[in-house]
Design a protein around this motif. Structure first.
Motif, mmCIF file in Angstrom:
data_model
loop_
_atom_site.group_PDB
_atom_site.id
_atom_site.type_symbol
_atom_site.label_atom_id
_atom_site.label_comp_id
_atom_site.label_asym_id
_atom_site.label_seq_id
_atom_site.Cartn_x
_atom_site.Cartn_y
_atom_site.Cartn_z
ATOM 1 N N GLY A 1 0.815 -1.214 0.000
ATOM 2 C CA GLY A 1 0.000 0.000 0.000
ATOM 3 C C GLY A 1 0.847 1.262 0.000
ATOM 4 O O GLY A 1 0.515 2.244 -0.664
ATOM 5 N N ALA A 2 1.972 1.221 0.734
ATOM 6 C CA ALA A 2 2.857 2.386 0.786
ATOM 7 C C ALA A 2 3.469 2.676 -0.582
ATOM 8 O O ALA A 2 3.600 3.836 -0.985
ATOM 9 C CB ALA A 2 3.951 2.156 1.823
ATOM 10 N N PHE B 1 0.856 4.318 -2.760
ATOM 11 C CA PHE B 1 0.630 5.704 -2.349
ATOM 12 C C PHE B 1 1.807 6.597 -2.751
ATOM 13 O O PHE B 1 1.631 7.775 -3.063
ATOM 14 C CB PHE B 1 0.392 5.770 -0.845
ATOM 15 C CG PHE B 1 -0.246 7.053 -0.386
ATOM 16 C CD1 PHE B 1 -1.086 7.778 -1.219
ATOM 17 C CD2 PHE B 1 -0.010 7.544 0.885
ATOM 18 C CE1 PHE B 1 -1.675 8.956 -0.801
ATOM 19 C CE2 PHE B 1 -0.583 8.719 1.316
ATOM 20 C CZ PHE B 1 -1.422 9.430 0.473
ATOM 21 N N GLN B 2 3.010 6.043 -2.741
ATOM 22 C CA GLN B 2 4.167 6.803 -3.219
ATOM 23 C C GLN B 2 4.000 7.183 -4.690
ATOM 24 O O GLN B 2 4.330 8.301 -5.093
ATOM 25 C CB GLN B 2 5.453 5.999 -3.023
ATOM 26 C CG GLN B 2 6.059 6.095 -1.634
ATOM 27 C CD GLN B 2 7.460 5.527 -1.580
ATOM 28 O OE1 GLN B 2 7.797 4.581 -2.297
ATOM 29 N NE2 GLN B 2 8.293 6.085 -0.719
ATOM 30 N N TYR C 1 1.196 7.631 -6.210
ATOM 31 C CA TYR C 1 0.177 8.683 -6.247
ATOM 32 C C TYR C 1 0.778 10.041 -5.883
ATOM 33 O O TYR C 1 0.510 11.056 -6.549
ATOM 34 C CB TYR C 1 -0.968 8.331 -5.293
ATOM 35 C CG TYR C 1 -1.984 9.440 -5.146
ATOM 36 C CD1 TYR C 1 -3.016 9.583 -6.069
ATOM 37 C CD2 TYR C 1 -1.894 10.355 -4.095
ATOM 38 C CE1 TYR C 1 -3.945 10.614 -5.951
ATOM 39 C CE2 TYR C 1 -2.813 11.390 -3.969
ATOM 40 C CZ TYR C 1 -3.831 11.509 -4.898
ATOM 41 O OH TYR C 1 -4.740 12.531 -4.776
ATOM 42 N N LEU C 2 1.586 10.073 -4.820
ATOM 43 C CA LEU C 2 2.173 11.337 -4.382
ATOM 44 C C LEU C 2 3.123 11.910 -5.423
ATOM 45 O O LEU C 2 3.274 13.132 -5.519
ATOM 46 C CB LEU C 2 2.922 11.141 -3.053
ATOM 47 C CG LEU C 2 2.068 10.908 -1.803
ATOM 48 C CD1 LEU C 2 2.954 10.707 -0.591
ATOM 49 C CD2 LEU C 2 1.115 12.079 -1.570
ATOM 50 N N SER D 1 -0.429 16.855 -3.272
ATOM 51 C CA SER D 1 -1.145 16.587 -2.026
ATOM 52 C C SER D 1 -0.550 17.459 -0.935
ATOM 53 O O SER D 1 0.680 17.568 -0.835
ATOM 54 C CB SER D 1 -1.031 15.103 -1.647
ATOM 55 O OG SER D 1 -1.642 14.855 -0.398
ATOM 56 N N ARG E 1 2.958 16.935 1.945
ATOM 57 C CA ARG E 1 3.629 15.814 1.275
ATOM 58 C C ARG E 1 4.834 15.314 2.049
ATOM 59 O O ARG E 1 5.075 14.107 2.100
ATOM 60 C CB ARG E 1 4.071 16.224 -0.146
ATOM 61 C CG ARG E 1 2.948 16.248 -1.146
ATOM 62 C CD ARG E 1 3.492 16.323 -2.549
ATOM 63 N NE ARG E 1 4.385 17.449 -2.715
ATOM 64 C CZ ARG E 1 5.237 17.577 -3.734
ATOM 65 N NH1 ARG E 1 5.328 16.632 -4.631
ATOM 66 N NH2 ARG E 1 5.999 18.644 -3.843
ATOM 67 N N LYS F 1 3.853 12.911 4.762
ATOM 68 C CA LYS F 1 3.352 11.653 4.188
ATOM 69 C C LYS F 1 4.497 10.816 3.625
ATOM 70 O O LYS F 1 4.522 9.591 3.778
ATOM 71 C CB LYS F 1 2.323 11.952 3.099
ATOM 72 C CG LYS F 1 1.055 12.588 3.621
ATOM 73 C CD LYS F 1 0.125 12.999 2.498
ATOM 74 C CE LYS F 1 -1.113 13.692 3.037
ATOM 75 N NZ LYS F 1 -2.002 14.189 1.969
ATOM 76 N N LEU G 1 5.497 7.023 4.834
ATOM 77 C CA LEU G 1 5.501 5.908 3.886
ATOM 78 C C LEU G 1 6.875 5.231 3.846
ATOM 79 O O LEU G 1 6.976 3.995 3.817
ATOM 80 C CB LEU G 1 5.122 6.403 2.487
ATOM 81 C CG LEU G 1 3.680 6.884 2.312
ATOM 82 C CD1 LEU G 1 3.472 7.444 0.918
ATOM 83 C CD2 LEU G 1 2.693 5.750 2.583
#
Length: 303
Positions: A232-233, A236-237, A239-240, A245, A248, A251, A255
């Motif tokens: 999941g991390a 999400f990386q 996505y960032l 976002s 950042r 986050k 992560l």
């Protein structure tokens, strides 16, 4: 002739004023509009993007994105495009001067009062510059206002009745402006590919382990989570890196911490080189996320 009389920067989540221009106007009507602006500032979370409230002599314009909003009291003769061009430029200047952590930790009103000098210079510039000097900028704002009209508020929406804000609901909410990121680099694309590969490896190993663990014991649950949490991390990386976002940095650190801890927990199921590979990819992705910023605001608004 002055068309922008007052401007301020507020924190969206609670309406805390962060900075404001020096007040040179003290008429009763103007003070009443300042009160309306303060009331509206407490409710900005309800109005994402741009909005306006117009009266006979004054109008309030605001533009919010993320946790920062800029607001202005203008003359009714001030074109909406010029007001929003001013607010957008002000937003860029403020967010370039203060990071999200400082903004989030501010606990007292006007914590960034020194920014007043920047607001004053921008007010002076926009009040003195001619529309022809900003023709391309105003045309761009006009197009954005046509495609995404601002929220139109009534005066009642900015009023306070007996000290309690009224319950008017805006008829139409617009999405926040879409600020573009800097172009993707070749190294950034490589980090995305490696990150997706690491995510896939984590998912495959985690699902495979889960299928067998259902028939064995519950002590494998930690190993399963150690695969799925980094999966999941990694996603999400990605996505960032691709999308903007707020907050950042925080986050990214979290992560990276999850990925490092997960891989260290898997020591025994993965050898040292595999662990270093996954952590190395996470570090590269974190670096790429933090170095890819919003596109720098060009001086197309004449500032």
């Amino acid at each position: 002739m002055s068309m922008i009389f007052f401007a301020c920067v507020v924190r969206v989540r609670d309406g805390l004023p962060l900075s404001a221009s020096t007040d040179f106007y003290h008429t009763q009507d103007f003070l009443e509009w300042k009160r309306r602006l303060k009331t509206l500032g407490l409710r900005l979370a309800q109005y994402p993007g741009r909005g306006s409230a117009e009266g006979r002599d004054f109008s309030i314009h605001f533009s919010s994105f993320g946790d920062v909003a800029c607001m202005a009291i203008c003359s009714c003769q001030c074109p909406a495009a010029m007001a929003f061009c001013f607010l957008e430029t002000l937003w860029w200047e403020f967010t370039a001067s203060y990071d999200t952590t400082c903004i989030g930790l501010a606990s007292r009103p006007y914590a960034f009062l020194e920014f007043d000098s920047i607001i004053q210079k921008m007010k002076w510039h926009f009040n003195c510059v001619s529309s022809s000097q900003m023709e391309s900028s105003l045309q761009k704002i006009h197009e954005e206002l046509r495609s995404q009209p601002p929220v139109v508020l009534t005066l009642e929406d900015t009023d306070v009745a007996n000290g309690v804000m009224n319950g008017h609901t805006p008829m139409h909410l617009e999405p926040a402006p879409n600020f573009r990121m800097e172009p993707v680099t070749a190294l950034g694309i490589l980090s995305l590919i490696l990150n997706i590969m690491c995510a896939a490896l984590n998912l495959i190993r985690g699902v495979h382990l889960a299928e067998h663990s259902l028939q064995v014991a519950h002590e494998e649950m930690g190993n399963i989570l150690a695969f799925l949490v980094p999966f999941g991390a990694c996603i999400f990386q990605c996505y960032l890196y691709l999308f903007y976002s707020p907050a950042r940095t925080m986050k990214v650190v979290l992560l990276l911490l999850f990925i490092c801890l997960g891989n260290m927990y898997l020591h025994g199921l993965r050898n040292l080189w595999q662990i270093l590979f996954h952590i190395g990819v996470a570090v590269l992705s974190s670096y790429q996320i933090l170095t890819r910023q919003l596109q720098e605001k060009q001086s197309d608004c004449g500032v």
